[in-house]
Design a protein around this motif. Structure first.
Motif, mmCIF file in Angstrom:
data_model
loop_
_atom_site.group_PDB
_atom_site.id
_atom_site.type_symbol
_atom_site.label_atom_id
_atom_site.label_comp_id
_atom_site.label_asym_id
_atom_site.label_seq_id
_atom_site.Cartn_x
_atom_site.Cartn_y
_atom_site.Cartn_z
ATOM 1 N N GLN A 1 3.433 3.281 12.146
ATOM 2 C CA GLN A 1 4.779 3.060 12.679
ATOM 3 C C GLN A 1 4.720 2.590 14.139
ATOM 4 O OE1 GLN A 1 7.168 6.621 12.402
ATOM 5 N NE2 GLN A 1 9.042 5.467 12.088
ATOM 6 N N SER A 2 3.927 3.287 14.934
ATOM 7 C CA SER A 2 3.780 2.957 16.350
ATOM 8 C C SER A 2 3.183 1.563 16.543
ATOM 9 C CB SER A 2 2.901 4.021 17.015
ATOM 10 O OG SER A 2 2.568 3.638 18.318
ATOM 11 N N ASN A 3 2.144 1.244 15.764
ATOM 12 C CA ASN A 3 1.501 -0.076 15.871
ATOM 13 C C ASN A 3 2.435 -1.202 15.456
ATOM 14 O OD1 ASN A 3 -0.938 0.880 16.831
ATOM 15 N ND2 ASN A 3 -1.916 0.964 14.823
ATOM 16 N N THR B 1 -8.328 -1.836 13.052
ATOM 17 C CA THR B 1 -9.111 -0.780 12.399
ATOM 18 C C THR B 1 -8.318 -0.203 11.230
ATOM 19 O OG1 THR B 1 -8.197 0.786 13.995
ATOM 20 C CG2 THR B 1 -10.378 -0.119 14.487
ATOM 21 N N PRO B 2 -8.997 0.492 10.285
ATOM 22 C CA PRO B 2 -8.285 1.031 9.126
ATOM 23 C C PRO B 2 -7.392 2.205 9.513
ATOM 24 C CG PRO B 2 -10.593 1.715 9.077
ATOM 25 C CD PRO B 2 -10.453 0.774 10.224
ATOM 26 N N ILE B 3 -6.102 2.091 9.224
ATOM 27 C CA ILE B 3 -5.140 3.139 9.580
ATOM 28 C C ILE B 3 -4.472 3.665 8.310
ATOM 29 C CG2 ILE B 3 -3.127 3.731 10.998
ATOM 30 C CD1 ILE B 3 -5.231 2.636 12.800
ATOM 31 N N SER B 4 -4.428 4.993 8.189
ATOM 32 C CA SER B 4 -3.740 5.623 7.058
ATOM 33 C C SER B 4 -2.676 6.624 7.506
ATOM 34 C CB SER B 4 -4.752 6.338 6.151
ATOM 35 O OG SER B 4 -5.613 5.396 5.548
ATOM 36 N N ASP B 5 -2.621 6.907 8.806
ATOM 37 C CA ASP B 5 -1.655 7.863 9.337
ATOM 38 C C ASP B 5 -0.295 7.162 9.519
ATOM 39 O OD1 ASP B 5 -0.026 9.399 11.009
ATOM 40 O OD2 ASP B 5 -1.710 10.207 12.147
ATOM 41 N N PRO B 6 0.743 7.595 8.771
ATOM 42 C CA PRO B 6 2.041 6.911 8.848
ATOM 43 C C PRO B 6 2.605 6.810 10.270
ATOM 44 C CG PRO B 6 2.024 8.464 7.018
ATOM 45 C CD PRO B 6 0.762 8.698 7.784
ATOM 46 N N ALA B 7 2.397 7.841 11.086
ATOM 47 C CA ALA B 7 2.933 7.824 12.461
ATOM 48 C C ALA B 7 2.252 6.757 13.309
ATOM 49 C CB ALA B 7 2.768 9.200 13.109
ATOM 50 N N VAL B 8 0.951 6.576 13.112
ATOM 51 C CA VAL B 8 0.201 5.554 13.866
ATOM 52 C C VAL B 8 0.593 4.158 13.380
ATOM 53 C CG1 VAL B 8 -2.098 4.685 14.483
ATOM 54 C CG2 VAL B 8 -1.716 7.151 14.242
ATOM 55 N N ASN C 1 0.824 -1.223 0.000
ATOM 56 C CA ASN C 1 0.000 0.000 0.000
ATOM 57 C C ASN C 1 0.858 1.274 0.000
ATOM 58 O OD1 ASN C 1 0.795 0.452 2.670
ATOM 59 N ND2 ASN C 1 -1.285 0.631 3.473
ATOM 60 N N GLY C 2 2.184 1.106 -0.188
ATOM 61 C CA GLY C 2 3.052 2.268 -0.377
ATOM 62 C C GLY C 2 3.561 2.936 0.885
ATOM 63 N N THR C 3 3.278 2.359 2.060
ATOM 64 C CA THR C 3 3.755 2.954 3.316
ATOM 65 C C THR C 3 5.273 2.811 3.454
ATOM 66 O OG1 THR C 3 1.659 2.360 4.377
ATOM 67 C CG2 THR C 3 3.451 2.978 5.826
ATOM 68 N N LEU C 4 5.776 1.641 3.060
ATOM 69 C CA LEU C 4 7.210 1.361 3.173
ATOM 70 C C LEU C 4 7.823 1.078 1.804
ATOM 71 C CD1 LEU C 4 7.345 -1.045 6.275
ATOM 72 C CD2 LEU C 4 8.269 1.277 6.175
ATOM 73 N N ALA C 5 9.057 1.521 1.607
ATOM 74 C CA ALA C 5 9.805 1.172 0.400
ATOM 75 C C ALA C 5 10.259 -0.284 0.521
ATOM 76 C CB ALA C 5 11.014 2.085 0.251
ATOM 77 N N PHE C 6 10.365 -0.965 -0.617
ATOM 78 C CA PHE C 6 10.745 -2.383 -0.663
ATOM 79 C C PHE C 6 12.009 -2.661 0.144
ATOM 80 C CE2 PHE C 6 13.476 -5.542 -2.860
ATOM 81 C CZ PHE C 6 12.722 -6.678 -2.665
ATOM 82 N N GLU C 7 13.084 -1.894 -0.130
ATOM 83 C CA GLU C 7 14.365 -2.192 0.525
ATOM 84 C C GLU C 7 14.325 -1.885 2.017
ATOM 85 O OE1 GLU C 7 14.832 1.603 -1.979
ATOM 86 O OE2 GLU C 7 13.819 -0.324 -2.093
ATOM 87 N N LYS D 1 11.661 5.617 7.124
ATOM 88 C CA LYS D 1 10.665 6.572 6.621
ATOM 89 C C LYS D 1 9.365 5.856 6.291
ATOM 90 C CE LYS D 1 10.123 10.323 3.242
ATOM 91 N NZ LYS D 1 9.447 11.172 4.220
ATOM 92 N N PHE D 2 8.269 6.340 6.870
ATOM 93 C CA PHE D 2 6.929 5.816 6.591
ATOM 94 C C PHE D 2 6.168 6.860 5.767
ATOM 95 C CE2 PHE D 2 8.239 2.822 9.587
ATOM 96 C CZ PHE D 2 7.303 1.817 9.758
ATOM 97 N N GLN D 3 5.611 6.454 4.629
ATOM 98 C CA GLN D 3 4.922 7.369 3.708
ATOM 99 C C GLN D 3 3.404 7.279 3.877
ATOM 100 O OE1 GLN D 3 6.998 8.905 1.409
ATOM 101 N NE2 GLN D 3 8.668 7.506 0.921
ATOM 102 N N GLU D 4 2.717 8.214 3.251
ATOM 103 C CA GLU D 4 1.246 8.193 3.194
ATOM 104 C C GLU D 4 0.814 7.016 2.309
ATOM 105 O OE1 GLU D 4 -1.878 10.043 4.892
ATOM 106 O OE2 GLU D 4 0.003 11.161 4.797
ATOM 107 N N PRO D 5 -0.018 6.094 2.798
ATOM 108 C CA PRO D 5 -0.394 4.931 1.981
ATOM 109 C C PRO D 5 -1.479 5.252 0.942
ATOM 110 C CG PRO D 5 -1.436 4.779 4.141
ATOM 111 C CD PRO D 5 -0.561 6.007 4.169
ATOM 112 N N ILE D 6 -1.590 4.381 -0.058
ATOM 113 C CA ILE D 6 -2.626 4.556 -1.095
ATOM 114 C C ILE D 6 -3.985 4.038 -0.621
ATOM 115 C CG2 ILE D 6 -1.012 4.494 -3.053
ATOM 116 C CD1 ILE D 6 -1.973 1.519 -3.476
ATOM 117 N N CYS D 7 -3.973 3.214 0.429
ATOM 118 C CA CYS D 7 -5.224 2.719 1.016
ATOM 119 C C CYS D 7 -4.934 2.323 2.459
ATOM 120 C CB CYS D 7 -5.779 1.523 0.219
ATOM 121 S SG CYS D 7 -4.789 0.024 0.401
ATOM 122 N N PRO D 8 -5.974 2.220 3.287
ATOM 123 C CA PRO D 8 -5.730 1.892 4.702
ATOM 124 C C PRO D 8 -5.220 0.467 4.919
ATOM 125 C CG PRO D 8 -8.074 2.339 4.299
ATOM 126 C CD PRO D 8 -7.378 2.438 2.993
#
Length: 290
Positions: free
Chosen positions: A237-239, A228-235, A97-103, A213-220
């Motif tokens: 990361q914490s979870n 629950t559906p999460i889209s906030d990169p900081a949350v 969902n684009g939150t994390l880069a592959f590497e 680095k955690f990015q804004e995802p394309i979907c939750p």
């Protein structure tokens, strides 16, 4: 709505990912990049290693991650409305969902595997599958045991995995059987995943996750910890840090995805374990392999 789901440890098999490697130059390049990042040829073990070779934690977790992520990247019509992963599978979901880069995710998965292995070696511990009891009953009986034993995986109604110190897990299994469990049996695992005994691993992994680095995802993403559906990169990361010592709430995650409109669950990666669990959680759901 389409929910893409990603399996965790235990789904590995000899030959996994070979079709992807041979099937496209893009996939081959990602596998070779992974060999470079990990510092050993994991592809040789994935394609030709024995079941024993694949069971090694430092191999298993990256192998399943690579199979899932490279398969997702090879799909033509990959447009998820939501994603979720079972334990390790959450890292695959976060690349999808684009939150994390592959590497970055591969480095975290490798660090996670090694940290978990160290925690397992520090204290003898185990897990056990409990079949045929209500979740609340399993929770109640674990709480009665003197020692560390907790519900670790809420896989589907009537199927829980408990985790903890060996004597406490053994005692809990006896209580479960007395309470009417169909089965309560120790699993062939190296340690107490998703329990307080993973605290040393969580602390090690936290430093690596916090430096990524955690990015804004394309979907939750429906995370194991929150369901629950999460889209906030900081949350997210914490979870992800909490995930190692917290239970995998798969039943609740799938129920929430269904409530939010998921009608088709597509399993991306080796095996069909998650499709079976989804069917037990929500019989009407359509399931398929990617």
């Amino acid at each position: 709505m389409k929910a893409y789901i990603f399996p965790g440890q235990g789904a590995q098999f000899t030959g996994m990912g070979k079709d992807l490697y041979d099937g496209s130059e893009a996939s081959k390049a990602l596998f070779e990049q992974a060999n470079d990042i990990l510092g050993f040829r994991i592809t040789d073990i994935m394609f030709e290693g024995s079941a024993e070779d694949l069971k090694e934690t430092k191999v298993t977790q990256p192998a399943i991650f690579l199979h899932s992520v490279i398969l997702a990247k090879s799909l033509n019509d990959f447009k998820p409305d939501m994603v979720a992963g079972h334990s390790l599978g959450e890292f695959s979901a976060l690349v999808a969902n684009g939150t994390l880069a592959f590497e970055d995710a591969l480095k975290l998965v490798s660090a996670r595997a090694l940290a978990m292995q160290e925690a397992c070696e520090a204290e003898p511990s185990t897990m056990a599958a409990v079949l045929g009891l209500e979740d609340a009953k399993v929770e109640e009986l674990c709480a009665q045991v003197d020692g560390i034993v907790v519900p670790a995986n809420y896989n589907c109604p009537g199927q829980l995995v408990i985790s903890g110190a060996i004597p406490a897990v053994e005692q809990a299994c006896e209580l479960m059987k007395e309470a009417g469990a169909k089965r309560a049996l120790l699993l062939p695992v190296g340690g107490a995943f998703h329990s307080p005994l993973m605290k040393p691993a969580e602390e090690k992994l936290a430093a690596a996750i916090n430096a990524t680095k955690f990015q804004e995802p394309i979907c939750p993403v429906y995370q194991n910890v929150s369901t629950t559906p999460i889209s906030d990169p900081a949350v997210i990361q914490s979870n992800l840090i909490k995930q190692l010592t917290a239970p995998v709430k798969w039943t609740q995650s799938v129920q929430n995805m269904v409530a939010d409109g998921a009608s088709t669950f597509i399993e991306v990666g080796p095996g069909k374990v998650l499709q079976g669990l989804v069917k037990k959680i929500h019989r009407e759901a359509e399931t398929q392999s990617a």
